[in-house]
Design an enzyme around this catalytic site. Structure first.
Site, mmCIF file in Angstrom:
data_model
loop_
_atom_site.group_PDB
_atom_site.id
_atom_site.type_symbol
_atom_site.label_atom_id
_atom_site.label_comp_id
_atom_site.label_asym_id
_atom_site.label_seq_id
_atom_site.Cartn_x
_atom_site.Cartn_y
_atom_site.Cartn_z
ATOM 1 C CE LYS A 190 9.136 2.626 -0.274
ATOM 2 N NZ LYS A 190 8.693 2.260 -1.639
ATOM 3 C CB SER A 221 -0.328 2.074 -6.290
ATOM 4 O OG SER A 221 0.718 2.456 -5.414
ATOM 5 N N GLY A 222 1.449 4.531 -7.623
ATOM 6 C CA GLY A 222 1.794 5.953 -7.462
ATOM 7 C C GLY A 222 2.010 6.325 -5.996
ATOM 8 C CB THR A 224 6.588 4.764 -4.116
ATOM 9 O OG1 THR A 224 6.264 3.431 -3.712
ATOM 10 C CG2 THR A 224 8.044 5.056 -3.783
HETATM 11 C C1 R5P Z 1 9.837 -0.893 -5.786
HETATM 12 O O1 R5P Z 1 10.828 -1.444 -5.337
HETATM 13 C C2 R5P Z 1 9.851 -0.196 -7.110
HETATM 14 O O2 R5P Z 1 11.133 0.283 -7.437
HETATM 15 C C3 R5P Z 1 8.858 0.966 -7.097
HETATM 16 O O3 R5P Z 1 9.273 1.903 -6.117
HETATM 17 C C4 R5P Z 1 7.460 0.478 -6.780
HETATM 18 O O4 R5P Z 1 7.109 -0.584 -7.620
HETATM 19 C C5 R5P Z 1 6.468 1.617 -6.954
HETATM 20 O O5 R5P Z 1 5.210 1.136 -6.605
HETATM 21 P P1 R5P Z 1 4.011 2.103 -6.229
HETATM 22 O O6 R5P Z 1 3.901 3.148 -7.330
HETATM 23 O O7 R5P Z 1 2.833 1.167 -6.176
HETATM 24 O O8 R5P Z 1 4.292 2.733 -4.893
#
Ligand code: R5P
Length: 310
Positions: A190, A221-222, A224
């Site tokens: 990513k 936020s979901g 990722t």
């Molecule tokens: C990041 O390093 C954490 O492990 C999670 O991948 C991240 O906090 C997920 O954030 P979001 O759901 O906003 O993409």
């Protein structure tokens, strides 16, 4: 032993209390009209081994302040030992300086907690293991992996499973879960172009025809997860599930996940689920109460906590 609950996750505190068969101590944790926190411990704790159950989840600063003020009240009431049970440790993602003149807030918060009078910390799936070292007091970092692995084995077909790390930083965590359920591992490479946005680039590993299980510590936020699920399906995955310890789920995250191609997101109750989470058609919550309860019991009797994960 005494258990004291803040307001961050009362249902979890009650479930831990039921597991241990120890009632929650009578305490008032409320607000003055100007929103200052007021605490009154309403039973004797002199000489007691006290466990304060409080996630520093949204609203993070309020819940952190409650933890500090409860600790101060217990210390002044002559508790023998105070353990902060912090199933979700907020500020953990600010664990290094990503740019010049930025804080390391996770370290600052760890310092504040210790200075308030906490003697030891019991937490779960810290964003990075080394945050344990930010606390200059004994700190146990428990793992949700055994609970997640058991649920995966109960719900998902064995032969076709593949564990996927949604980013390179999560590979160690994903590999540990893959080992527990005897599944192969893939990685989503990513690239994040701007803070708060995530962009999937490519998949390392052959996911075609697989039931993919995305594993991470936090869903916020979901973005990722949803992007990773889209990328996996575009690369031939049959279906995509996600197993995440901490459901932060801020802003429009629940709607984003409900409208996504994720078959199911499984989170724990380290953070109290909102009504929106409870009614979402593709989000399921499993409880860490037995794990936290067992770890508290073992801490109280000075027996091994690490053997919980053998
Ligand atoms: C990041 O390093 C954490 O492990 C999670 O991948 C991240 O906090 C997920 O954030 P979001 O759901 O906003 O993409």
């Amino acid at each position: 032993m005494k258990l004291v609950a803040g307001n961050s996750n009362r249902p979890l505190a009650e479930a831990i209390s039921a597991y241990l068969n120890v009632p929650l101590a009578k305490a008032q944790v409320k607000r003055f009209a100007d929103m200052e926190v007021f605490v009154e411990i309403q039973e004797n704790v002199r000489g007691e081994d006290v466990f304060v159950i409080q996630s520093t989840s949204f609203p993070t600063n309020d819940h952190l302040m409650e933890l500090l003020i409860i600790t101060d009240a217990l210390r002044r009431a002559s508790a023998r030992r105070i353990t902060a049970v912090i199933p979700y440790f907020g500020y953990a993602r600010q664990d290094r300086k990503p740019a010049a003149r930025t804080p390391i807030s996770a370290k600052l918060v760890a310092n504040i907690i210790a200075h308030a009078g906490v003697d030891r910390v019991l937490t779960l799936d810290l964003h990075a293991g080394q945050i344990q070292g930010f606390f200059d007091i004994p700190t146990d970092n428990l793992f949700a992996a055994p609970i997640l692995a058991r649920d995966i084995k109960e719900h998902l077909d064995g032969g076709n499973r593949m564990v996927v790390s949604p980013d390179v930083g999560g590979v160690v965590r994903a590999r540990a879960l893959a080992k527990r359920i005897d599944a192969p591992l893939a990685i989503v490479d990513k690239r994040r172009e701007r803070p708060g946005e995530s962009e999937v680039m490519n998949i390392i590993g052959d996911v075609s025809g697989r039931s993919c299980i995305l594993v991470d510590d936090i869903v916020d936020s979901g973005g990722t997860l949803v992007n990773a699920a889209d990328a996996l399906l575009a690369n031939g995955a049959r279906e995509v599930y996600a197993y995440i310890t901490h459901g932060v789920l801020s802003g429009g995250a629940v709607a984003r996940i409900a409208g996504s191609k994720l078959k199911e997101l499984v989170i724990t109750d380290s953070i109290m689920p909102t009504e929106a989470v409870k009614v979402a058609h593709n989000i399921r919550v499993i409880s860490i109460a037995p794990l936290m309860g067992e770890a508290i019991g073992r801490t109280a009797t000075e027996s091994s906590v690490s053997s919980l994960f053998d």
